[in-house]
Write an enzyme that holds these catalytic residues in place. Structure first.
Site, PDB file in Angstrom:
ATOM      1  N   THR A 325     -14.507 -55.062 -62.459  1.00 51.30           N
ATOM      2  CA  THR A 325     -13.255 -55.318 -63.374  1.00 51.30           C
ATOM      3  C   THR A 325     -13.673 -56.816 -63.773  1.00 51.30           C
ATOM      4  O   THR A 325     -13.554 -57.363 -64.976  1.00 51.30           O
ATOM      5  CB  THR A 325     -12.170 -55.115 -62.696  1.00 51.30           C
ATOM      6  OG1 THR A 325     -11.728 -53.684 -62.481  1.00 51.30           O
ATOM      7  CG2 THR A 325     -10.959 -55.701 -63.519  1.00 51.30           C
ATOM      8  N   GLN A 355     -10.994 -50.300 -67.429  1.00 50.46           N
ATOM      9  CA  GLN A 355     -10.630 -52.006 -67.211  1.00 50.46           C
ATOM     10  C   GLN A 355     -11.474 -52.526 -67.914  1.00 50.46           C
ATOM     11  O   GLN A 355     -12.773 -52.218 -67.943  1.00 50.46           O
ATOM     12  CB  GLN A 355     -10.865 -51.999 -65.643  1.00 50.46           C
ATOM     13  CG  GLN A 355      -9.823 -51.609 -64.733  1.00 50.46           C
ATOM     14  CD  GLN A 355     -10.107 -50.202 -64.151  1.00 50.46           C
ATOM     15  OE1 GLN A 355     -10.731 -49.421 -64.843  1.00 50.46           O
ATOM     16  NE2 GLN A 355      -9.653 -49.859 -63.080  1.00 50.46           N
ATOM     17  N   GLN A 377      -6.767 -51.765 -71.474  1.00 48.71           N
ATOM     18  CA  GLN A 377      -6.337 -51.876 -70.105  1.00 48.71           C
ATOM     19  C   GLN A 377      -6.933 -53.270 -69.407  1.00 48.71           C
ATOM     20  O   GLN A 377      -8.138 -53.597 -69.548  1.00 48.71           O
ATOM     21  CB  GLN A 377      -6.846 -50.898 -69.243  1.00 48.71           C
ATOM     22  CG  GLN A 377      -6.644 -50.900 -67.831  1.00 48.71           C
ATOM     23  CD  GLN A 377      -6.908 -49.629 -67.096  1.00 48.71           C
ATOM     24  OE1 GLN A 377      -7.274 -48.740 -67.767  1.00 48.71           O
ATOM     25  NE2 GLN A 377      -6.823 -49.610 -65.840  1.00 48.71           N
ATOM     26  N   TRP A 470       1.412 -54.190 -58.303  1.00 48.99           N
ATOM     27  CA  TRP A 470       0.026 -53.867 -57.811  1.00 48.99           C
ATOM     28  C   TRP A 470      -0.114 -54.204 -56.331  1.00 48.99           C
ATOM     29  O   TRP A 470      -0.884 -53.398 -55.834  1.00 48.99           O
ATOM     30  CB  TRP A 470      -0.841 -54.852 -58.611  1.00 48.99           C
ATOM     31  CG  TRP A 470      -2.299 -54.588 -58.530  1.00 48.99           C
ATOM     32  CD1 TRP A 470      -3.032 -53.613 -58.271  1.00 48.99           C
ATOM     33  CD2 TRP A 470      -3.358 -55.501 -58.767  1.00 48.99           C
ATOM     34  NE1 TRP A 470      -4.210 -53.850 -57.891  1.00 48.99           N
ATOM     35  CE2 TRP A 470      -4.424 -55.280 -58.135  1.00 48.99           C
ATOM     36  CE3 TRP A 470      -3.046 -57.015 -59.170  1.00 48.99           C
ATOM     37  CZ2 TRP A 470      -5.663 -55.818 -58.395  1.00 48.99           C
ATOM     38  CZ3 TRP A 470      -4.396 -57.682 -59.241  1.00 48.99           C
ATOM     39  CH2 TRP A 470      -5.817 -57.221 -58.907  1.00 48.99           C
TER      40      TRP A 470
END
Length: 564
Positions: A325, A355, A377, A470
């Site tokens: 990511t 991602q 995303q 998260w």
């Protein structure tokens, strides 16, 4: 007779000497016990706000009895730095051990090494800052220390997040190897947060003046006109006017050859190693298909384009194409004091890329004005430190504004894009892992809308939410914003069952629009009506904006005040 007198006298002297010696030993022993008692009390006072008290007491063992709490704080940070160095060395050795292991593991370990290197550097900053300060004026250092130590915790968390396989033996080794560093960083930050009470226990207090921190080491102090001293005359004019045609850049980027260089990375490569002042880069209109990194040592770079629809940095790296990511980002800003204006940043991997970061920001005191940040995303990665966004557009699908910076996004357009069938949209995924971290995501006076392609029945087929937690202490504040019906009445989405719902910190204040629906929100979000509860999350108190942002800059709200 004479001999007896001499002997008696000698005996008397000997007895007296022994008595005096015994008294001296007793007195010395008493002093030692008293010293030990005082030292223990000092250590207990310093460690009182920490979560890992045994580790805290051990880390302060090198401090001899002292009435100066600064020595204890310095020792706490020094111990943390040593533990972080060990973790860094471990990541280095694991890279060698992994050898030709799978590429995913190799990238994760390399990213761990990079993050831990940053952690060591910022702990060194913290240690130096404490050493340069006077105990009575420590308040001028507190915000910086909170910022750096919060970032160190974020880097440690990022290291572990990077492993795709949760059962990876390398992840386990890194987690175990970072345990001391994790606990000691948490302790050091807790001590800084509780500094005022700690000083009181020592019979001391901070000076009342808490208007600014001392940033002379790398980011200089404010000038008489209210702008940071490192801003050049042109930089000051830039922030005082909408007209940038009068700005003279250090270097111009143009794809058609009409500038000094043709790529942004070439322009950054021309930045002198020890440049004093603001380095201004003009990026003329064009779509720049390059991956840009404003490195850690590139301080005070100001980059501006010809408009967010005209000057666009574009990439398409994604998780699906094999990138971690953090590595998917089209543009990353790492060096302190980065500022961008009138530019676009995009990742075109699409919803199917999963991602795919358009912009990653790790720069402290980073500011973005009139910018467009587009993706799906994980579009905008507000990774660490203090960040400010004004009059920007951010678009995406899942968790499209995420990270663990202390970040304020103001006067901006938040756009929910259409994802893949069956997907939901979540605007925020804030990653605060420690209750002591002074981080969070604030969206003030923003407008939440849907992309034109989101079909009319989106509320039942394309559900969108303000965010989901998260990490354990996820913190997000949405205030004074216009929320259209793109946002589901629940407002917020759990991450996984009831995970983190009892520890998160989500607030909404004075929002309007069909999607605000305060009476229908999930029970674990706070609908705040008391202005005093959100004041701490406005520009000045939350990111010390008064020190590096001017209230006239692009209609930025007066720091510390809620919108009239």
């Amino acid at each position: 007779m004479m001999s007896k007198v001499v002997v008696s006298a000698f005996s008397l002297i000997l007895v007296v000497g022994v008595v005096i010696g015994v008294v001296a030993v007793v007195q010395k022993s008493g002093n030692s016990e008293e010293t030990l008692s005082t030292s223990s009390k000092n250590v207990a006072s310093i460690c009182q706000p920490t979560d890992y008290k045994e580790a805290c007491e051990k880390s302060l063992g090198s401090v001899e009895d002292s009435s100066d709490p600064k020595e204890y704080l310095a020792a706490a940070i020094l111990s943390t730095m040593e533990a972080a160095k060990k973790a860094f060395n471990l990541s280095d050795s694991l890279i060698v051990k992994a050898g030709s292991s799978d590429n995913d593991t190799k990238m994760a370990l390399e990213d761990c090494k990079s993050m831990l290197d940053d952690a060591v550097e910022e702990l060194q900053d913290s240690f130096s800052s404490v050493g340069e300060s006077d105990v009575h004026t420590m308040n001028k250092r507190v915000a910086d220390l909170q910022n750096w130590l919060s970032a160190v915790i974020t880097y440690q968390s990022t290291c572990l997040d990077d492993f795709g396989d949760p059962n990876s033996e390398y992840k386990t080794e890194m987690k175990d190897g970072m345990l001391d560093a994790n606990q000691l960083t948490s302790n050091a930050l807790a001590i800084v947060n509780g500094l005022s009470k700690i000083l009181s226990s020592f019979g001391l207090k901070l000076d009342a003046d808490n208007d600014s921190n001392n940033h002379s080491r790398r980011l200089l102090s404010m000038g008489d006109d209210g702008y940071p001293d490192w801003y050049s005359g042109s930089g000051r004019r830039l922030f005082a006017t909408q007209d940038i045609s009068t700005i003279k850049p250090n270097i111009t980027v143009a794809q058609d050859g009409s500038g000094d260089v043709k790529t942004i990375m070439e322009a950054l490569g021309k930045l002198p190693p020890k440049y004093d002042g603001q380095y201004i880069v003009h990026v003329k209109a064009g779509v720049y298909k390059e991956y840009v990194s404003v490195g850690k040592k590139m301080h005070n770079v100001f980059m501006y384009g010809d408009g967010p629809l005209k000057t666009v940095v574009s990439g398409d790296r994604s998780n699906k194409t094999g990138f971690k990511t953090m590595r998917t980002c089209t543009f990353e800003a790492l060096g302190e004091g980065f500022t961008a204006r009138s530019m676009g940043f995009e990742n075109t991997a699409g919803a199917e890329g999963h991602q795919a970061v358009a912009l990653r920001v790790q720069s402290d005191r980073a500011a973005f004005f009139d910018c467009k940040i587009d993706g799906y995303q994980d579009t905008l990665y507000v990774h660490a430190h203090r960040q400010f966004y004004n009059n920007c557009t951010v678009s995406g699908t899942i968790d499209f504004i995420f990270g663990n910076a202390a970040c304020v996004i103001q006067n901006s357009l938040i756009v929910a894009n259409r994802g893949m069938p069956g997907q939901f949209n979540t605007v925020t995924a804030q990653g605060r892992t420690e209750k002591h971290q002074t981080t969070g995501l604030v969206l003030q006076n923003c407008k939440f809308i849907a992309e034109d392609k989101l079909f009319p029945d989106r509320l039942t087929t394309m559900l969108s939410y303000l965010g989901r937690p998260w990490k354990e202490f996820s913190r997000a504040v949405i205030m004074e914003s216009d929320i259209t019906d793109v946002i589901h009445p629940d407002g917020w989405l759990p991450w996984n069952g009831d995970l983190y719902l009892s520890t998160l910190d989500y607030m909404e204040y004075a929002n309007t629009g069909a999607g605000a629906a305060p009476g229908k929100r999930v029970k674990w979000v706070k609908i705040v009506t008391d202005k005093a509860k959100v004041i701490p999350f406005t520009v000045d108190p939350f990111i010390q904006g008064a020190e590096w942002l001017n209230e006239t800059n692009h209609a930025v709200f007066v720091p510390g005040l809620i919108k009239p």
